[in-house]
Design a protein around this motif. Sequence first.
Motif, PDB file in Angstrom:
ATOM      1  N   LYS A  61       0.832  -1.203   0.000  1.00 14.09           N
ATOM      2  CA  LYS A  61       0.000   0.000   0.000  1.00 14.09           C
ATOM      3  C   LYS A  61       0.870   1.257   0.000  1.00 14.09           C
ATOM      4  CE  LYS A  61      -3.414  -0.335   2.732  1.00 14.09           C
ATOM      5  NZ  LYS A  61      -4.131  -0.399   4.029  1.00 14.09           N
ATOM      6  N   LYS A  64       2.178   1.820  -3.380  1.00 12.11           N
ATOM      7  CA  LYS A  64       1.114   2.284  -4.259  1.00 12.11           C
ATOM      8  C   LYS A  64       0.896   3.791  -4.117  1.00 12.11           C
ATOM      9  CE  LYS A  64      -3.688   1.169  -5.494  1.00 12.11           C
ATOM     10  NZ  LYS A  64      -4.865   0.332  -5.149  1.00 12.11           N
ATOM     11  N   ALA A  65       1.038   4.273  -2.872  1.00 17.23           N
ATOM     12  CA  ALA A  65       0.834   5.697  -2.622  1.00 17.23           C
ATOM     13  C   ALA A  65       2.091   6.528  -2.860  1.00 17.23           C
ATOM     14  CB  ALA A  65       0.360   5.900  -1.184  1.00 17.23           C
ATOM     15  N   THR A  68       2.644   9.474  -5.713  1.00 19.76           N
ATOM     16  CA  THR A  68       2.046  10.796  -5.541  1.00 19.76           C
ATOM     17  C   THR A  68       2.878  11.678  -4.610  1.00 19.76           C
ATOM     18  OG1 THR A  68       0.651  10.015  -3.719  1.00 19.76           O
ATOM     19  CG2 THR A  68      -0.271   9.913  -5.928  1.00 19.76           C
ATOM     20  N   ASP A 218     -13.595  -4.340  -0.459  1.00 24.17           N
ATOM     21  CA  ASP A 218     -13.099  -3.300  -1.375  1.00 24.17           C
ATOM     22  C   ASP A 218     -11.624  -3.523  -1.725  1.00 24.17           C
ATOM     23  OD1 ASP A 218     -15.586  -2.123  -1.242  1.00 24.17           O
ATOM     24  OD2 ASP A 218     -14.988  -0.602   0.220  1.00 24.17           O
ATOM     25  N   ARG A 369     -11.238   9.935   4.919  1.00 20.49           N
ATOM     26  CA  ARG A 369     -10.068   9.376   4.266  1.00 20.49           C
ATOM     27  C   ARG A 369      -8.828   9.998   4.895  1.00 20.49           C
ATOM     28  NH1 ARG A 369      -8.770   9.985  -2.172  1.00 20.49           N
ATOM     29  NH2 ARG A 369      -7.329   8.235  -2.408  1.00 20.49           N
ATOM     30  N   TYR A 373      -3.355   9.179   2.576  1.00 26.70           N
ATOM     31  CA  TYR A 373      -3.798   8.606   1.304  1.00 26.70           C
ATOM     32  C   TYR A 373      -4.514   9.617   0.415  1.00 26.70           C
ATOM     33  CZ  TYR A 373      -3.024   4.284   3.914  1.00 26.70           C
ATOM     34  OH  TYR A 373      -2.460   3.285   4.672  1.00 26.70           O
ATOM     35  N   SER A 376      -3.339   9.944  -3.201  1.00 25.06           N
ATOM     36  CA  SER A 376      -3.091   8.699  -3.936  1.00 25.06           C
ATOM     37  C   SER A 376      -4.400   8.050  -4.361  1.00 25.06           C
ATOM     38  CB  SER A 376      -2.307   7.731  -3.046  1.00 25.06           C
ATOM     39  OG  SER A 376      -3.161   7.172  -2.065  1.00 25.06           O
ATOM     40  N   ASP A 377      -4.272   6.917  -5.056  1.00 19.73           N
ATOM     41  CA  ASP A 377      -5.466   6.166  -5.423  1.00 19.73           C
ATOM     42  C   ASP A 377      -5.754   5.042  -4.433  1.00 19.73           C
ATOM     43  OD1 ASP A 377      -3.346   4.577  -6.080  1.00 19.73           O
ATOM     44  OD2 ASP A 377      -3.963   4.167  -8.148  1.00 19.73           O
ATOM     45  N   VAL A 378      -5.160   5.125  -3.235  1.00 19.65           N
ATOM     46  CA  VAL A 378      -5.528   4.222  -2.144  1.00 19.65           C
ATOM     47  C   VAL A 378      -6.820   4.758  -1.540  1.00 19.65           C
ATOM     48  CG1 VAL A 378      -4.892   3.316   0.119  1.00 19.65           C
ATOM     49  CG2 VAL A 378      -3.145   3.590  -1.648  1.00 19.65           C
ATOM     50  N   ASN A 379      -7.886   3.986  -1.636  1.00 22.02           N
ATOM     51  CA  ASN A 379      -9.208   4.479  -1.248  1.00 22.02           C
ATOM     52  C   ASN A 379      -9.628   4.087   0.171  1.00 22.02           C
ATOM     53  OD1 ASN A 379      -9.801   5.752  -3.774  1.00 22.02           O
ATOM     54  ND2 ASN A 379     -10.109   3.712  -4.654  1.00 22.02           N
ATOM     55  N   LYS A 381     -10.588   4.034   3.916  1.00 22.79           N
ATOM     56  CA  LYS A 381     -11.149   5.057   4.783  1.00 22.79           C
ATOM     57  C   LYS A 381     -11.025   4.656   6.248  1.00 22.79           C
ATOM     58  CE  LYS A 381     -14.430   6.971   1.444  1.00 22.79           C
ATOM     59  NZ  LYS A 381     -15.855   7.295   1.172  1.00 22.79           N
TER      60      LYS A 381
END
Length: 442
Positions: A61, A64-65, A68, A218, A369, A373, A376-379, A381
């Motif tokens: 994760k 992934k972030a 950005t 999710d 959120r 994050y 980034s596209d890490v959603n 919450k």
Amino acid sequence: MKYDYDLLVIGAGSGGVRAARIAAGYGKRVAICEGDKVGGTCVIRGCVPKKLFVYASQYSKMFKAAKTFGWDIQSQFNWPELLQNKDAEINRLNGIYLNLLANAGVELIRGFGTFVDAHNIKIAEKTYSAERILIATGGSPTVPDIPGKEHVITSNEALDLPQLPASITINGGGYIAVEFACIFNALGVKVNLVYRGPQILRTFDSEIAAFAQQSFIDAGINVFTDTSISAVEKTEAGLVCKSNQADITSDVVFFATGRQANTERLNLTKVGIATQANGQVVVDEEQRTSLEHVFAVGDVSNQDNLTPVAIREGHYLVDRLYAGGEQYPDYDFIPTTVFCQPEIGTCGLTEDEARAQHANIKTYTSTFRAMKYAMSDVNEKTLMKIVVNEDTDQVLGMHVCGADGGEMIQGFGVALKQGLTKTQLNSTIGIHPTSAEEFVTL
């Protein structure tokens, strides 16, 4: 009668080691026996190696972030290297425990203990006598007696899989099941999480549990509720879990459906020590068994299967026995964490528990959120919840499902233990920008 020891501890986990060290510090002749590595479930095959796996899985994760935040990272995960480093760390901690016992003057006897009679314990073909005996043998995961159970692993084996599977089916809805589901999912494994009831994490606040379950879905975990596995079959396609809903196929099947106290080898019935159906030793508030001079602490004797609880029980017990201590463990407002992703931190009553005990309950919630994050596209919450008794203004429970939930709840747990009120919480200035500040602004 002269005994070999004033105190003989059976089991060198966290609770047993603490009790032995403190007793030796009071000048008592103390021995502790252990048939495995010193350190117990938590250090050797439980929370410590599992938390190392959690850290490893969280990097996916973070990577992934990272872009950005200006980091262009090329990464590749190496499962064997993680296992090797995990084992090295466990061996290091094992060495620390061995030194703690040696420095305290506790004699370590290698082997499993078995009662010969009320004051004599047989360990590795030799018998030792003790004035007082402490049972601190912990617990072990169990697998129900279903066809194909020989194909099933538990949390013990999950920590040492020779290779990372492409897919895994995890049966269970408690903290062990969801923690490993999140670990393997974040490491790129296809995960099926199967639970027989309608909602996973049923002992936690229902709103937090539902939020966590949706977060797992999710994140890509296949969650099957109201699903009972009745058999496991080995086929060319993999291991097939037969259930009341549908067949579920994966490379590995992992059951996290319960634990049983490690009392089978102790020969307790011979000396009249009472146990429950799950093997747990029955104790009173003094940690005393049905034998006056035999005691038990930790997972082998209670429902709060937490390392700090075992440590506190062992320490207070020895203080009372040998130093005139008057303290007893208090099991109210015990903070605890589920190291899933997002992480759950909780302390105090759930909303349902509070409503069952008090007439006027008000809850405060916030979903957001986390800033880490935001770009980034890490959603993922975060959900925070406070449970308050409106008649007294006392905060009865605080719950969070989000990044660093455990770190947050540890601090608030101190305040809850001291009778924190909602007014006091409101008067506290938050640290900005943090997720934790939401608790003092709700």
